[in-house]
Design a protein around this motif. Structure first.
Motif, mmCIF file in Angstrom:
data_model
loop_
_atom_site.group_PDB
_atom_site.id
_atom_site.type_symbol
_atom_site.label_atom_id
_atom_site.label_comp_id
_atom_site.label_asym_id
_atom_site.label_seq_id
_atom_site.Cartn_x
_atom_site.Cartn_y
_atom_site.Cartn_z
ATOM 1 N N LEU A 40 14.523 -3.165 37.770
ATOM 2 C CA LEU A 40 14.211 -2.429 38.834
ATOM 3 C C LEU A 40 14.679 -0.892 38.694
ATOM 4 C CD1 LEU A 40 14.746 -4.598 42.235
ATOM 5 C CD2 LEU A 40 12.602 -3.939 41.201
ATOM 6 N N LEU A 41 15.690 -0.643 37.848
ATOM 7 C CA LEU A 41 16.318 0.750 37.640
ATOM 8 C C LEU A 41 15.992 1.318 36.235
ATOM 9 C CD1 LEU A 41 19.678 0.281 39.289
ATOM 10 C CD2 LEU A 41 17.648 1.286 40.428
ATOM 11 N N PRO A 42 15.767 2.579 36.210
ATOM 12 C CA PRO A 42 15.791 3.174 34.747
ATOM 13 C C PRO A 42 16.900 2.919 34.055
ATOM 14 C CG PRO A 42 15.862 4.745 36.328
ATOM 15 C CD PRO A 42 15.984 3.537 37.108
ATOM 16 N N GLU A 43 17.069 3.266 32.904
ATOM 17 C CA GLU A 43 18.298 3.295 32.031
ATOM 18 C C GLU A 43 19.247 4.150 32.642
ATOM 19 O OE1 GLU A 43 19.009 1.805 28.928
ATOM 20 O OE2 GLU A 43 17.068 0.400 29.173
ATOM 21 N N VAL A 44 20.498 3.797 32.460
ATOM 22 C CA VAL A 44 21.655 4.441 33.084
ATOM 23 C C VAL A 44 21.735 5.935 32.368
ATOM 24 C CG1 VAL A 44 24.135 4.612 33.292
ATOM 25 C CG2 VAL A 44 22.983 2.434 33.202
ATOM 26 N N ALA A 45 21.699 6.937 33.319
ATOM 27 C CA ALA A 45 22.041 8.372 32.759
ATOM 28 C C ALA A 45 23.157 8.447 31.931
ATOM 29 C CB ALA A 45 21.678 9.442 33.740
ATOM 30 N N PRO A 46 23.364 9.406 30.927
ATOM 31 C CA PRO A 46 24.295 9.741 30.248
ATOM 32 C C PRO A 46 25.651 10.092 31.066
ATOM 33 C CG PRO A 46 22.491 10.851 29.059
ATOM 34 C CD PRO A 46 21.967 10.265 30.472
ATOM 35 N N LYS A 47 25.437 10.765 32.196
ATOM 36 C CA LYS A 47 26.769 11.111 32.997
ATOM 37 C C LYS A 47 27.208 9.851 33.786
ATOM 38 C CE LYS A 47 24.098 12.415 37.124
ATOM 39 N NZ LYS A 47 23.676 13.818 37.815
ATOM 40 N N ASP A 48 26.456 8.736 33.733
ATOM 41 C CA ASP A 48 26.986 7.447 34.496
ATOM 42 C C ASP A 48 27.185 6.476 33.522
ATOM 43 O OD1 ASP A 48 26.483 8.700 37.091
ATOM 44 O OD2 ASP A 48 24.493 8.217 37.076
ATOM 45 N N LYS A 49 27.114 6.609 32.283
ATOM 46 C CA LYS A 49 27.687 5.609 31.274
ATOM 47 C C LYS A 49 28.993 5.242 31.564
ATOM 48 C CE LYS A 49 24.034 5.332 28.381
ATOM 49 N NZ LYS A 49 23.402 4.350 28.127
ATOM 50 N N GLY A 50 29.222 3.781 31.692
ATOM 51 C CA GLY A 50 30.554 3.214 32.038
ATOM 52 C C GLY A 50 30.985 3.023 33.512
ATOM 53 N N LYS A 51 30.292 3.882 34.450
ATOM 54 C CA LYS A 51 30.635 3.631 35.771
ATOM 55 C C LYS A 51 30.100 2.330 36.340
ATOM 56 C CE LYS A 51 30.245 8.775 36.658
ATOM 57 N NZ LYS A 51 29.769 9.789 37.616
ATOM 58 N N ILE A 52 30.658 1.986 37.637
ATOM 59 C CA ILE A 52 30.233 0.797 38.188
ATOM 60 C C ILE A 52 28.966 1.353 39.175
ATOM 61 C CG2 ILE A 52 30.636 -0.450 40.101
ATOM 62 C CD1 ILE A 52 33.500 -0.678 39.168
ATOM 63 N N CYS A 53 27.886 0.424 39.311
ATOM 64 C CA CYS A 53 26.745 0.842 40.016
ATOM 65 C C CYS A 53 27.051 0.231 41.489
ATOM 66 C CB CYS A 53 25.475 -0.019 39.411
ATOM 67 S SG CYS A 53 23.897 0.153 40.345
ATOM 68 N N MET A 54 26.743 1.260 42.243
ATOM 69 C CA MET A 54 27.172 1.067 43.869
ATOM 70 C C MET A 54 25.722 0.989 44.537
ATOM 71 S SD MET A 54 29.202 2.891 46.506
ATOM 72 C CE MET A 54 31.108 2.443 45.999
ATOM 73 N N VAL A 55 25.491 -0.271 44.911
ATOM 74 C CA VAL A 55 24.167 0.017 45.915
ATOM 75 C C VAL A 55 24.559 -0.151 47.258
ATOM 76 C CG1 VAL A 55 22.345 -1.903 46.255
ATOM 77 C CG2 VAL A 55 23.370 -1.755 44.019
ATOM 78 N N ILE A 56 23.774 1.155 47.780
ATOM 79 C CA ILE A 56 24.276 1.118 49.149
ATOM 80 C C ILE A 56 22.916 1.072 50.061
ATOM 81 C CG2 ILE A 56 25.221 2.772 50.507
ATOM 82 C CD1 ILE A 56 26.270 4.457 48.336
ATOM 83 N N ASP A 57 23.358 0.360 51.229
ATOM 84 C CA ASP A 57 22.205 0.198 52.374
ATOM 85 C C ASP A 57 22.122 1.359 53.127
ATOM 86 O OD1 ASP A 57 20.596 -1.365 54.062
ATOM 87 O OD2 ASP A 57 22.119 -1.531 55.526
ATOM 88 N N LEU A 58 21.152 1.453 53.967
ATOM 89 C CA LEU A 58 20.884 2.721 54.550
ATOM 90 C C LEU A 58 21.073 2.462 56.032
ATOM 91 C CD1 LEU A 58 19.698 5.458 54.778
ATOM 92 C CD2 LEU A 58 17.388 4.630 55.038
ATOM 93 N N ASP A 59 19.930 1.601 57.090
ATOM 94 C CA ASP A 59 20.276 1.401 58.175
ATOM 95 C C ASP A 59 21.642 0.321 58.821
ATOM 96 O OD1 ASP A 59 17.799 2.457 59.185
ATOM 97 O OD2 ASP A 59 16.869 1.339 57.777
ATOM 98 N N GLU A 60 22.121 1.029 59.615
ATOM 99 C CA GLU A 60 23.504 0.402 60.341
ATOM 100 C C GLU A 60 24.456 0.490 59.469
ATOM 101 O OE1 GLU A 60 19.952 -1.241 61.843
ATOM 102 O OE2 GLU A 60 20.856 0.780 62.628
#
Length: 271
Positions: A90-110
């Motif tokens: 679902l996601l594109p390749e990790v951008a260079p600036k985000d290499k090695g970072k944890i992916c944080m998935v964040i909800d919107l409503d409530e």
């Protein structure tokens, strides 16, 4: 005559549903009531005791689906097209600036905001959304400290918005909320898996290492496939004294250095 026409249409579309698993056709021309529109636009359908696909437990929703789907439920489901995206990430390749970072998935409503069709005097945003040819004003309140939270998370994590709401509503709200471009990607309802009456955010389809993926969400049904990756938050509506996002900042600052989120989350959730 009108009633007969609607019932005939239900039978036709019900046949389509059963002939194409995972695919529900677009809406009938009948306009839903305001409450139905609200549910269809914003939030996922909730269900109790939802289990992983293939699990042995059988919920009441499973029993309903096994037998016959009530016409009222079917009509509501047929308002929009629900489908599972094929097995690509679902996601594109990790951008260079985000290499090695944890992916944080964040909800919107409530989780970050609360939205309503009813006028709110202190709304932060008013977003026009067109539904079946009619423009509705959506009043949006920001959760306290959401700006500070997003700014800091954007520095530490690869942040991804993942909401079960429709893009026609969630995209313009996120444009107004995320002025700094914290979210690298945005995922909407069509990216969810419709499972036992709920829109589930299947983290295994993101294309990220699950040991380096965490989800922040107020709805347990949304992360039922990966509860061990979740940091639950209390649902927020209009309490302007709420400090939950503020209190999470130092926790996630420390958590951002983790090489395995399961170990860190286990320690966080330990009594």
């Amino acid at each position: 005559m009108e009633s007969s026409s609607i019932i005939a249409q239900v039978h036709r579309e019900e046949a389509l549903v059963h002939s194409k698993p995972g695919l529900v056709s677009k809406s009938s021309p009948k306009k839903p009531r305001s409450r139905s529109i609200f549910k269809a636009l914003f939030c996922c359908l909730s269900a109790q005791n939802v289990s992983r696909p293939g699990g042995s437990s059988e919920s009441p929703i499973q029993k309903e689906e096994t037998n016959a789907t009530p016409k009222s439920d079917l009509l509501q489901c047929l308002q929009y097209q629900f489908y599972q995206i094929p097995g690509t990430s679902l996601l594109p390749e990790v951008a260079p600036k985000d290499k090695g970072k944890i992916c944080m998935v964040i909800d919107l409503d409530e989780t970050l905001v609360h939205s309503s069709f009813k006028p709110i005097s202190n709304a932060d945003f008013i977003v026009p959304v067109e539904i079946e040819g009619t423009t509705h004003q959506v009043y949006v309140l920001k959760r306290p400290y959401v700006d500070e939270f997003l700014e800091r998370m954007g520095q530490l994590y690869e942040c991804v918005l993942f909401t079960a709401s429709l893009a026609k509503y969630a995209d313009p709200v996120t444009d107004l909320l995320d002025k700094s471009g914290v979210f690298r990607s945005r995922l909407f309802r069509e990216a969810c898996v419709f499972h036992q009456g709920c829109y589930v955010k299947d983290l295994s389809r993101l294309g990220r290492d699950l040991k380096k993926t965490v989800i922040l969400d107020n709805s347990p049904a949304s992360y039922i496939f990966h509860p061990e990756n979740a940091v639950p938050v209390q649902s927020w509506f209009d309490d302007m004294s709420d400090t939950e996002l503020l209190s999470l900042i130092p926790i996630f600052e420390e958590f951002s250095y983790s090489e395995d989120i399961y170990t860190s989350l286990g320690q966080l959730k330990a009594p």
